[in-house]
Design a protein around this motif. Sequence first.
Motif, PDB file in Angstrom:
ATOM      1  N   VAL A  28      54.239 -34.287  41.377  1.00 29.94           N
ATOM      2  CA  VAL A  28      54.282 -33.307  42.467  1.00 29.94           C
ATOM      3  C   VAL A  28      53.140 -32.308  42.324  1.00 29.94           C
ATOM      4  N   GLN A  29      52.821 -31.910  41.110  1.00 26.16           N
ATOM      5  CA  GLN A  29      51.696 -30.999  40.889  1.00 26.16           C
ATOM      6  C   GLN A  29      50.392 -31.629  41.365  1.00 26.16           C
ATOM      7  N   ALA A  30      50.225 -32.926  41.100  1.00 22.14           N
ATOM      8  CA  ALA A  30      49.018 -33.619  41.563  1.00 22.14           C
ATOM      9  C   ALA A  30      48.993 -33.687  43.086  1.00 22.14           C
ATOM     10  N   LEU A  31      50.152 -33.918  43.698  1.00 21.04           N
ATOM     11  CA  LEU A  31      50.239 -33.950  45.156  1.00 21.04           C
ATOM     12  C   LEU A  31      49.901 -32.591  45.759  1.00 21.04           C
ATOM     13  N   GLU A  32      50.378 -31.543  45.124  1.00 23.89           N
ATOM     14  CA  GLU A  32      50.095 -30.194  45.614  1.00 23.89           C
ATOM     15  C   GLU A  32      48.606 -29.893  45.554  1.00 23.89           C
ATOM     16  N   ALA A  35      46.976 -31.749  48.395  1.00 20.07           N
ATOM     17  CA  ALA A  35      47.303 -31.061  49.652  1.00 20.07           C
ATOM     18  C   ALA A  35      46.436 -29.822  49.827  1.00 20.07           C
ATOM     19  N   ARG A  36      46.195 -29.095  48.737  1.00 17.85           N
ATOM     20  CA  ARG A  36      45.329 -27.910  48.819  1.00 17.85           C
ATOM     21  C   ARG A  36      43.897 -28.301  49.195  1.00 17.85           C
ATOM     22  N   GLU A  37      43.435 -29.416  48.664  1.00 21.63           N
ATOM     23  CA  GLU A  37      42.083 -29.880  48.978  1.00 21.63           C
ATOM     24  C   GLU A  37      41.965 -30.261  50.450  1.00 21.63           C
ATOM     25  N   ILE A  38      42.995 -30.918  50.981  1.00 18.07           N
ATOM     26  CA  ILE A  38      42.986 -31.293  52.401  1.00 18.07           C
ATOM     27  C   ILE A  38      43.034 -30.052  53.272  1.00 18.07           C
ATOM     28  N   LEU A  39      43.887 -29.090  52.900  1.00 23.74           N
ATOM     29  CA  LEU A  39      44.016 -27.859  53.672  1.00 23.74           C
ATOM     30  C   LEU A  39      42.701 -27.088  53.680  1.00 23.74           C
ATOM     31  N   THR A  40      42.071 -26.986  52.528  1.00 25.13           N
ATOM     32  CA  THR A  40      40.788 -26.277  52.429  1.00 25.13           C
ATOM     33  C   THR A  40      39.749 -26.918  53.344  1.00 25.13           C
ATOM     34  N   LEU A  41      39.761 -28.233  53.379  1.00 26.90           N
ATOM     35  CA  LEU A  41      38.828 -28.974  54.232  1.00 26.90           C
ATOM     36  C   LEU A  41      39.089 -28.687  55.707  1.00 26.90           C
ATOM     37  N   LEU A  42      40.349 -28.748  56.109  1.00 26.25           N
ATOM     38  CA  LEU A  42      40.694 -28.574  57.521  1.00 26.25           C
ATOM     39  C   LEU A  42      40.576 -27.123  57.983  1.00 26.25           C
ATOM     40  N   GLN A  43      40.696 -26.186  57.048  1.00 25.63           N
ATOM     41  CA  GLN A  43      40.578 -24.777  57.427  1.00 25.63           C
ATOM     42  C   GLN A  43      39.187 -24.465  57.982  1.00 25.63           C
ATOM     43  N   GLY A  44      38.243 -25.326  57.692  1.00 25.56           N
ATOM     44  CA  GLY A  44      36.889 -25.129  58.198  1.00 25.56           C
ATOM     45  C   GLY A  44      36.796 -25.144  59.711  1.00 25.56           C
ATOM     46  N   VAL A  45      37.788 -25.716  60.378  1.00 28.29           N
ATOM     47  CA  VAL A  45      37.735 -25.772  61.844  1.00 28.29           C
ATOM     48  C   VAL A  45      37.901 -24.383  62.454  1.00 28.29           C
ATOM     49  N   HIS A  46      38.404 -23.440  61.685  1.00 25.55           N
ATOM     50  CA  HIS A  46      38.589 -22.087  62.206  1.00 25.55           C
ATOM     51  C   HIS A  46      37.294 -21.288  62.204  1.00 25.55           C
ATOM     52  N   GLN A  47      36.287 -21.799  61.556  1.00 23.44           N
ATOM     53  CA  GLN A  47      35.003 -21.113  61.510  1.00 23.44           C
ATOM     54  C   GLN A  47      34.220 -21.360  62.793  1.00 23.44           C
TER      55      GLN A  47
END
Length: 229
Positions: A28-32, A35-47
Amino acid sequence: MSVSDMFIALQGVLTADQDIREEIRKVVQALEQTAREILTLLQGVHQGTGFQDIPKKCQKAREHFGTVKIQLDSLKTKFPADQYYRFHEHWRFVLQRLVFLAAFVVYLESETLVTREAVAEILGIEADRERGFHLDIEDYLSGVLTLASELSRLAVNSVTAGDYSRPLRISTFINELDSGFRLLNLKNDSLRKRYDGLKYDVKKIEEVVYDLSIRGLNKEATPGAGGEK
């Protein structure tokens, strides 16, 4: 069997259970982390220039979901197949986060709501609980509600970036989502509370659309347009 022998046997069961939980926790720690890496990537759309890179960001996110599949395959082996709900609490939150991320990718790609079956396929798990490790309906719905919050934020940032058509499309989508949730008779307290937050997302987006209308900027928005300037 003496009392001492009974408790020694019980300790053996407890130790085995603790070992299973520890193995689950590691995965689960590895999954988290993924997930953080994917979120960080997608957060770029807000720029400001993020909309121009949406296809590239979605492609990279899908590559990360390949890692998620491997990690979930590993998770499946850490506990008896018939004890899914006994250990469900360990991965429930990260699975909801992954549902949200998968739903966000699909929305960015097609501006549609991903189905539970499609999310299960993206994650490499089952949609049908009878077939083993699966995507629980409530976990799917929780992830979709997180998507609504993310899109309300995206609507605001779209205006800042000069994209005036996107908030209108987001508004239509969120209102359809709200109508869908109104059809459900939600009994789960946690899910019900999260659904109650959807009305605030609807209101926030309506305020964005209203502001565009007052400023006359909605006339610059072309329905169905991609929104890039």
